[in-house]
Scaffold this motif. Structure first.
Motif, mmCIF file in Angstrom:
data_model
loop_
_atom_site.group_PDB
_atom_site.id
_atom_site.type_symbol
_atom_site.label_atom_id
_atom_site.label_comp_id
_atom_site.label_asym_id
_atom_site.label_seq_id
_atom_site.Cartn_x
_atom_site.Cartn_y
_atom_site.Cartn_z
ATOM 1 N N GLU A 93 45.393 66.397 69.219
ATOM 2 C CA GLU A 93 46.479 66.166 68.269
ATOM 3 C C GLU A 93 46.871 64.693 68.173
ATOM 4 N N GLY A 94 46.410 63.886 69.126
ATOM 5 C CA GLY A 94 46.776 62.477 69.144
ATOM 6 C C GLY A 94 45.613 61.600 68.733
ATOM 7 N N LEU A 95 45.408 60.510 69.489
ATOM 8 C CA LEU A 95 44.312 59.593 69.192
ATOM 9 C C LEU A 95 42.972 60.222 69.568
ATOM 10 N N LEU A 96 41.984 60.027 68.715
ATOM 11 C CA LEU A 96 40.656 60.561 68.985
ATOM 12 C C LEU A 96 40.097 60.009 70.288
ATOM 13 N N VAL A 97 40.381 58.744 70.568
ATOM 14 C CA VAL A 97 39.849 58.137 71.780
ATOM 15 C C VAL A 97 40.348 58.855 73.028
ATOM 16 N N ASP A 98 41.585 59.373 72.999
ATOM 17 C CA ASP A 98 42.115 60.079 74.166
ATOM 18 C C ASP A 98 41.338 61.369 74.426
ATOM 19 N N ALA A 99 41.081 62.119 73.364
ATOM 20 C CA ALA A 99 40.300 63.359 73.516
ATOM 21 C C ALA A 99 38.873 63.033 73.949
ATOM 22 N N THR A 100 38.322 61.946 73.414
ATOM 23 C CA THR A 100 36.960 61.539 73.769
ATOM 24 C C THR A 100 36.866 61.207 75.251
ATOM 25 N N VAL A 101 37.825 60.418 75.742
ATOM 26 C CA VAL A 101 37.839 60.045 77.158
ATOM 27 C C VAL A 101 37.913 61.294 78.036
ATOM 28 N N GLN A 102 38.740 62.262 77.647
ATOM 29 C CA GLN A 102 38.874 63.479 78.449
ATOM 30 C C GLN A 102 37.555 64.236 78.527
ATOM 31 N N VAL A 103 36.899 64.428 77.383
ATOM 32 C CA VAL A 103 35.655 65.208 77.373
ATOM 33 C C VAL A 103 34.545 64.458 78.118
#
Length: 218
Positions: free
Chosen positions: A184-194
């Motif tokens: 729901e936020g920045l794409l980079v945050d989800a990318t870092v998590q995955v």
């Protein structure tokens, strides 16, 4: 026996899964990882016949018909497991767009516990990392309906149905211990998590993921 690391990204419509898959692919490849991108639907040799049954199910909801859909999809995944996944390089990372966790979102009449057991019984490969990508239903609905192709769903047509789909999927993520990724936020945050989850899974196999490389994409 060494085999590729198998990572599935699943979730309701409009959660940004395809965009996230592309970002994760770029990040891993920037660290010189060998990444294979697959799509369940494009790898399924019987998808046309299965979708014909899905269309019948939409017109006439019936548990036996939904079970037939589940059986067909499980048989196709078993075929992909034997004939596609095993052909990939042992040192690669397979990122697949949808796998059996997505049934938790889109099936209505058959409990997901039964679908999960069906896939196991059919010999469908269990992902090394399941990532459940979610957003609030209102966010993913707005994203999906703003696209040129719209929601693009055969079985979901209203916001209420989409909300029920999202809730069912989030329950399955929690019940099965999958990785929950809120996109729901920045794409980079989800990318870092995955990417971190993939690196952790590789670390258990003795592979090292260089810290910080490939993550600064934006």
């Amino acid at each position: 026996m060494n085999r590729p690391l198998f990572v599935s990204l699943d979730g309701p419509k409009g959660v940004g899964k395809t965009t996230l898959l592309e970002a994760v692919t770029q990040s891993l490849r920037a660290d010189n990882k060998k990444v294979i991108r697959l799509s369940e639907s494009k790898s399924d040799p019987h998808r046309g016949e299965t979708m014909a049954v899905v269309n019948r199910l939409v017109r006439h909801p019936d548990r036996d018909l939904e079970w037939e859909v589940c059986e067909r999809l499980a048989a196709s995944r078993a075929w992909i497991s034997r004939n596609v996944l095993t052909k990939q390089p042992a040192d690669s990372i397979i990122l697949i767009d949808r796998w059996y966790p997505s049934d938790a979102a889109f099936r209505r009449l058959v409990p997901f516990t039964e679908i999960l057991q069906l896939n196991i019984d059919q010999g469908v490969r269990v992902p090394d990392v399941h990532v459940g990508v979610v957003t609030a239903a209102e966010i993913s609905w707005a994203r999906a309906t703003s696209r040129r192709r719209g929601l693009g769903s055969t079985v979901i047509h209203t916001l209420d149905e989409h909300a029920a789909c999202t809730e069912a999927f989030e329950r399955a993520v929690s019940d099965n211990g999958w990785v929950l990724c809120r996109n729901e936020g920045l794409l980079v945050d989800a990318t870092v998590q995955v990417v971190s989850e993939v690196c952790n899974a590789q670390a258990t196999r003795g592979f090292r993921c260089p810290e910080g490389r490939g993550l600064d994409l934006y």
